[in-house]
Design an enzyme around this catalytic site. Structure first.
Site, PDB file in Angstrom:
ATOM      1  N   GLN A 112       0.210 -19.291  -8.041  1.00  0.00           N
ATOM      2  CA  GLN A 112      -1.125 -19.571  -8.576  1.00  0.00           C
ATOM      3  C   GLN A 112      -1.240 -20.992  -9.137  1.00  0.00           C
ATOM      4  OE1 GLN A 112      -3.230 -16.528  -8.629  1.00  0.00           O
ATOM      5  NE2 GLN A 112      -4.885 -18.023  -8.700  1.00  0.00           N
ATOM      6  N   LYS A 115      -1.962 -23.178  -6.098  1.00  0.00           N
ATOM      7  CA  LYS A 115      -3.249 -22.793  -5.509  1.00  0.00           C
ATOM      8  C   LYS A 115      -4.388 -23.345  -6.366  1.00  0.00           C
ATOM      9  CE  LYS A 115      -3.470 -18.488  -4.524  1.00  0.00           C
ATOM     10  NZ  LYS A 115      -3.687 -17.029  -4.431  1.00  0.00           N
ATOM     11  N   LYS A 127      -0.790 -14.941 -14.125  1.00  0.00           N
ATOM     12  CA  LYS A 127      -0.977 -13.695 -13.351  1.00  0.00           C
ATOM     13  C   LYS A 127      -0.579 -12.542 -14.265  1.00  0.00           C
ATOM     14  CE  LYS A 127      -2.165 -12.178  -9.247  1.00  0.00           C
ATOM     15  NZ  LYS A 127      -3.148 -12.709  -8.289  1.00  0.00           N
ATOM     16  N   GLY A 166      -9.456 -10.174 -10.998  1.00  0.00           N
ATOM     17  CA  GLY A 166      -8.933  -9.005 -10.281  1.00  0.00           C
ATOM     18  C   GLY A 166      -7.845  -9.373  -9.284  1.00  0.00           C
ATOM     19  N   ASP A 167      -7.216  -8.359  -8.738  1.00  0.00           N
ATOM     20  CA  ASP A 167      -6.243  -8.502  -7.642  1.00  0.00           C
ATOM     21  C   ASP A 167      -6.105  -7.083  -7.080  1.00  0.00           C
ATOM     22  OD1 ASP A 167      -4.134 -10.558  -6.478  1.00  0.00           O
ATOM     23  OD2 ASP A 167      -3.017  -8.712  -6.713  1.00  0.00           O
ATOM     24  N   THR A 210     -12.849 -14.544  -1.560  1.00  0.00           N
ATOM     25  CA  THR A 210     -11.518 -14.774  -0.977  1.00  0.00           C
ATOM     26  C   THR A 210     -11.575 -14.587   0.541  1.00  0.00           C
ATOM     27  OG1 THR A 210     -10.578 -13.959  -3.034  1.00  0.00           O
ATOM     28  CG2 THR A 210      -9.068 -14.231  -1.189  1.00  0.00           C
ATOM     29  N   ASN A 242     -10.580  -5.764  -0.874  1.00  0.00           N
ATOM     30  CA  ASN A 242     -11.552  -6.813  -1.140  1.00  0.00           C
ATOM     31  C   ASN A 242     -11.411  -7.997  -0.180  1.00  0.00           C
ATOM     32  OD1 ASN A 242     -11.888  -9.567  -2.953  1.00  0.00           O
ATOM     33  ND2 ASN A 242     -13.600  -8.150  -3.117  1.00  0.00           N
TER      34      ASN A 242
HETATM   35  P1  NDP Z   1      -7.262  -4.467  -2.788  1.00  0.00           P
HETATM   36  O1  NDP Z   1      -6.613  -3.576  -3.778  1.00  0.00           O
HETATM   37  O2  NDP Z   1      -8.738  -4.573  -2.782  1.00  0.00           O
HETATM   38  O3  NDP Z   1      -6.786  -4.089  -1.314  1.00  0.00           O
HETATM   39  C1  NDP Z   1      -5.461  -4.109  -0.933  1.00  0.00           C
HETATM   40  C2  NDP Z   1      -5.354  -3.592   0.477  1.00  0.00           C
HETATM   41  O4  NDP Z   1      -4.023  -3.773   0.933  1.00  0.00           O
HETATM   42  C3  NDP Z   1      -5.641  -2.109   0.599  1.00  0.00           C
HETATM   43  O5  NDP Z   1      -6.198  -1.828   1.859  1.00  0.00           O
HETATM   44  C4  NDP Z   1      -4.245  -1.498   0.457  1.00  0.00           C
HETATM   45  O6  NDP Z   1      -4.103  -0.202   1.047  1.00  0.00           O
HETATM   46  C5  NDP Z   1      -3.403  -2.506   1.198  1.00  0.00           C
HETATM   47  N1  NDP Z   1      -2.036  -2.492   0.663  1.00  0.00           N
HETATM   48  C6  NDP Z   1      -1.647  -2.749  -0.602  1.00  0.00           C
HETATM   49  N2  NDP Z   1      -0.322  -2.612  -0.729  1.00  0.00           N
HETATM   50  C7  NDP Z   1       0.120  -2.254   0.492  1.00  0.00           C
HETATM   51  C8  NDP Z   1       1.394  -1.970   1.013  1.00  0.00           C
HETATM   52  N3  NDP Z   1       2.494  -2.010   0.235  1.00  0.00           N
HETATM   53  N4  NDP Z   1       1.489  -1.671   2.329  1.00  0.00           N
HETATM   54  C9  NDP Z   1       0.381  -1.638   3.112  1.00  0.00           C
HETATM   55  N5  NDP Z   1      -0.852  -1.876   2.662  1.00  0.00           N
HETATM   56  C10 NDP Z   1      -0.986  -2.194   1.385  1.00  0.00           C
HETATM   57  O7  NDP Z   1      -6.597  -5.927  -3.020  1.00  0.00           O
HETATM   58  P2  NDP Z   1      -7.137  -7.351  -2.591  1.00  0.00           P
HETATM   59  O8  NDP Z   1      -7.841  -7.249  -1.281  1.00  0.00           O
HETATM   60  O9  NDP Z   1      -7.854  -7.914  -3.756  1.00  0.00           O
HETATM   61  O10 NDP Z   1      -5.781  -8.182  -2.433  1.00  0.00           O
HETATM   62  C11 NDP Z   1      -5.057  -8.219  -1.214  1.00  0.00           C
HETATM   63  C12 NDP Z   1      -4.108  -9.403  -1.231  1.00  0.00           C
HETATM   64  O11 NDP Z   1      -4.871 -10.616  -1.405  1.00  0.00           O
HETATM   65  C13 NDP Z   1      -3.078  -9.422  -2.358  1.00  0.00           C
HETATM   66  O12 NDP Z   1      -1.898 -10.047  -1.902  1.00  0.00           O
HETATM   67  C14 NDP Z   1      -3.721 -10.316  -3.409  1.00  0.00           C
HETATM   68  O13 NDP Z   1      -2.777 -10.900  -4.289  1.00  0.00           O
HETATM   69  C15 NDP Z   1      -4.366 -11.356  -2.516  1.00  0.00           C
HETATM   70  N6  NDP Z   1      -5.466 -12.108  -3.122  1.00  0.00           N
HETATM   71  C16 NDP Z   1      -6.559 -11.474  -3.639  1.00  0.00           C
HETATM   72  C17 NDP Z   1      -7.589 -12.199  -4.186  1.00  0.00           C
HETATM   73  C18 NDP Z   1      -8.843 -11.565  -4.662  1.00  0.00           C
HETATM   74  O14 NDP Z   1      -9.787 -12.301  -5.007  1.00  0.00           O
HETATM   75  N7  NDP Z   1      -8.960 -10.243  -4.696  1.00  0.00           N
HETATM   76  C19 NDP Z   1      -7.500 -13.677  -4.327  1.00  0.00           C
HETATM   77  C20 NDP Z   1      -6.338 -14.256  -3.654  1.00  0.00           C
HETATM   78  C21 NDP Z   1      -5.363 -13.478  -3.119  1.00  0.00           C
HETATM   79  P3  NDP Z   1      -4.055   1.104   0.091  1.00  0.00           P
HETATM   80  O15 NDP Z   1      -5.433   1.212  -0.473  1.00  0.00           O
HETATM   81  O16 NDP Z   1      -3.659   2.203   1.001  1.00  0.00           O
HETATM   82  O17 NDP Z   1      -3.016   0.805  -0.966  1.00  0.00           O
END
Ligand code: NDP
Length: 448
Positions: A112, A115, A127, A166-167, A210, A242
């Site tokens: 972070q 970034k 974080k 969030g994350d 994102t 997300n």
């Molecule tokens: P969400 O919780 O909204 O979604 C995560 C998604 O990834 C879900 O579909 C989840 O499936 C899947 N997932 C999580 N863990 C696993 C795993 N171990 N194996 C397979 N699938 C998995 O999170 P975000 O979309 O917010 O974040 C996703 C990534 O993006 C993360 O790495 C986060 O750090 C990064 N990120 C997010 C930002 C943001 O603004 N939200 C900003 C920058 C980076 P399930 O529901 O089945 O667990």
């Protein structure tokens, strides 16, 4: 000599934190990109920048207990790493997932720093999160957990000190409960969190930021490096949270065809293109599993995660948007064999180290997460600006600012890769560009 110096820092970290594999992986990735830069800038060694930058300014660990609906008590561990404040107040998301531990939080906090530097906004790196598992919990349980978590976290954050977002596992609902608890404890209505609902200080486009930002970056990379358009490209996106949802939405708006998406249970494949409104309904409105999709689109297929990898689906562009180390060397080999031309990381560090090397060796355009997924934190920065001036901007204004920030991140990463003799290597370009500003600020602020 520089190699030896970098190795000694990694050896020292290994000695102290050897079990923190994700954290060591992230540090190695950044430090190994900096050799030429360090050679040209001896002050880095003289001011002890590397030794200092790999250690968080502060790491807070705390107990989070709450009562479940069945009256039993659930006890979890909460974390906040305040990694580096050279450029501004700490900024970075909160993750609620059972896999959360110190290593995960430190790797995310370390990434972070660079970034946030790339965004050009005055933001330090942080974080946090908890090993709490939101899956299957009632709304009341989520609220009580968030209130308990914020009761402790509120002692360490502030709108000019540390502003979480969030994350994974933390969206608008969780941010709302934490915001409410902070306000109740401090008697203060202030922009302490970003990703808030629009009714109380949230910004338009933050939810989409994102994912949209990832596509703006990918489009720029394709046009400049591959000399190709995103239109009509076949895209595979892992995750359906997300980041994944709004990356898909923007890619489809720009004329691309998203053929596969996943969650931790498996993936769906729709050869004529996924209807993203079905995914939004399944995931955002009903919090269901992705396999539900085949009930809405009978031409689609579902494959459980144990049977097949989503990366076995042939595509032009792969967007890993789920979690760290989800794309292995074997996955990278298959993607290349199937003709992938570009890979852009929506998630943080989703491609393992060997996969990244293979992509670069094979001249696949590769966008590292710290550059490609910076749209979320950038728009959080825009939310903070709107909160400070007590104003709110319309969707188009924020979206335009986001697009321009992402284009600029591509440009500085690309220009820096050329300047340091690694054209088209955006890993080197983004690491040096992000590091340069933080290191300069650290040197000017004295030995801290
Ligand atoms: P969400 O919780 O909204 O979604 C995560 C998604 O990834 C879900 O579909 C989840 O499936 C899947 N997932 C999580 N863990 C696993 C795993 N171990 N194996 C397979 N699938 C998995 O999170 P975000 O979309 O917010 O974040 C996703 C990534 O993006 C993360 O790495 C986060 O750090 C990064 N990120 C997010 C930002 C943001 O603004 N939200 C900003 C920058 C980076 P399930 O529901 O089945 O667990």
């Amino acid at each position: 000599m520089i190699n030896q110096f970098i190795n000694s820092i990694i050896d020292n970290l290994n000695f102290k934190n050897g079990h923190q594999v994700e954290f060591i992986q992230a540090v190695k990735e950044v430090l190994s990109s900096l050799k030429t830069y360090i050679q040209e800038n001896p002050y880095i060694i003289k001011s002890g920048i590397l030794e200092r930058i790999v250690i968080p300014e502060r790491l807070i660990e705390f107990r989070v207990a709450y009562q479940k609906d069945d009256t039993t008590i659930d006890v979890n561990t909460g974390y906040r790493v305040q990694f580096n404040s050279a450029l501004g107040p700490y900024k970075g998301g909160l993750r609620f997932h059972p896999s959360v531990n110190q290593s995960i939080i430190k790797f995310l906090g370390f990434e972070q720093i660079f970034k946030n530097s790339l965004t050009g906004l005055p933001l330090g790196g942080g974080k946090g999160g908890s090993d709490f598992n939101p899956k299957g919990k009632s709304d009341g349980e989520i609220m009580r957990f968030c209130q308990s978590f914020m009761t402790e976290l509120s002692k360490y954050i502030g709108s000019n000190t540390d502003i979480p977002a969030g994350d994974i596992g933390v969206g608008e609902r969780e941010i709302g409960y934490m915001f409410g608890q902070y306000k109740r404890i401090k008697s203060e209505f202030t922009g302490i969190l970003t990703g808030k609902s629009l009714e109380f200080g949230g910004s338009l486009v933050r939810k989409q930021a994102t994912g949209y930002g990832l596509i703006y970056f990918t489009k720029e990379m394709l046009e400049n490096i591959n000399k190709q358009d995103i239109k009509d490209k076949k895209i595979v996106i892992s995750g359906s949270g997300n980041v994944a949802i709004y990356a898909a939405e923007k890619a489809i708006q720009l004329g691309a065809c998203v053929v596969a998406m996943s969650d931790s249970s498996g993936f769906i494949y729709a050869k004529n293109g996924i209807n993203i409104s079905y995914i939004i309904d399944i995931k955002e409105n009903h919090r269901q599993r992705i396999s539900e999709y085949i009930n809405l689109d009978n031409s689609a297929e579902f494959y459980p995660a144990s049977e097949k990898s989503i990366w076995s689906i042939p595509c032009d562009i792969a967007l890993p948007c789920a979690t760290q180390n989800e794309l292995s060397l074997k996955d990278a080999e298959i993607l290349i064999k199937n003709g992938v031309i570009a890979v852009a990381e929506g998630a943080n560090m989703p491609c393992c180290e060997q996969a990244v090397h293979l992509f670069l060796e094979n001249n696949i355009s590769f966008a590292p997460g710290k550059a490609a997924n910076a749209g979320g934190v950038s728009t959080s920065g825009l939310e903070m600006s709107q909160n400070s001036i007590r104003d709110s901007w319309d969707f188009e204004t924020v979206d335009k600012k986001l697009e321009s920030i992402m284009k600029n991140i591509f440009k500085i990463s690309n220009d820096t890769s050329i300047k340091y003799n690694n054209p088209n290597n955006l890993v080197v370009g983004s690491n040096i560009a992000g590091f340069h500003k933080v290191a300069t600020a650290m040197a000017k602020q004295g030995i801290l």
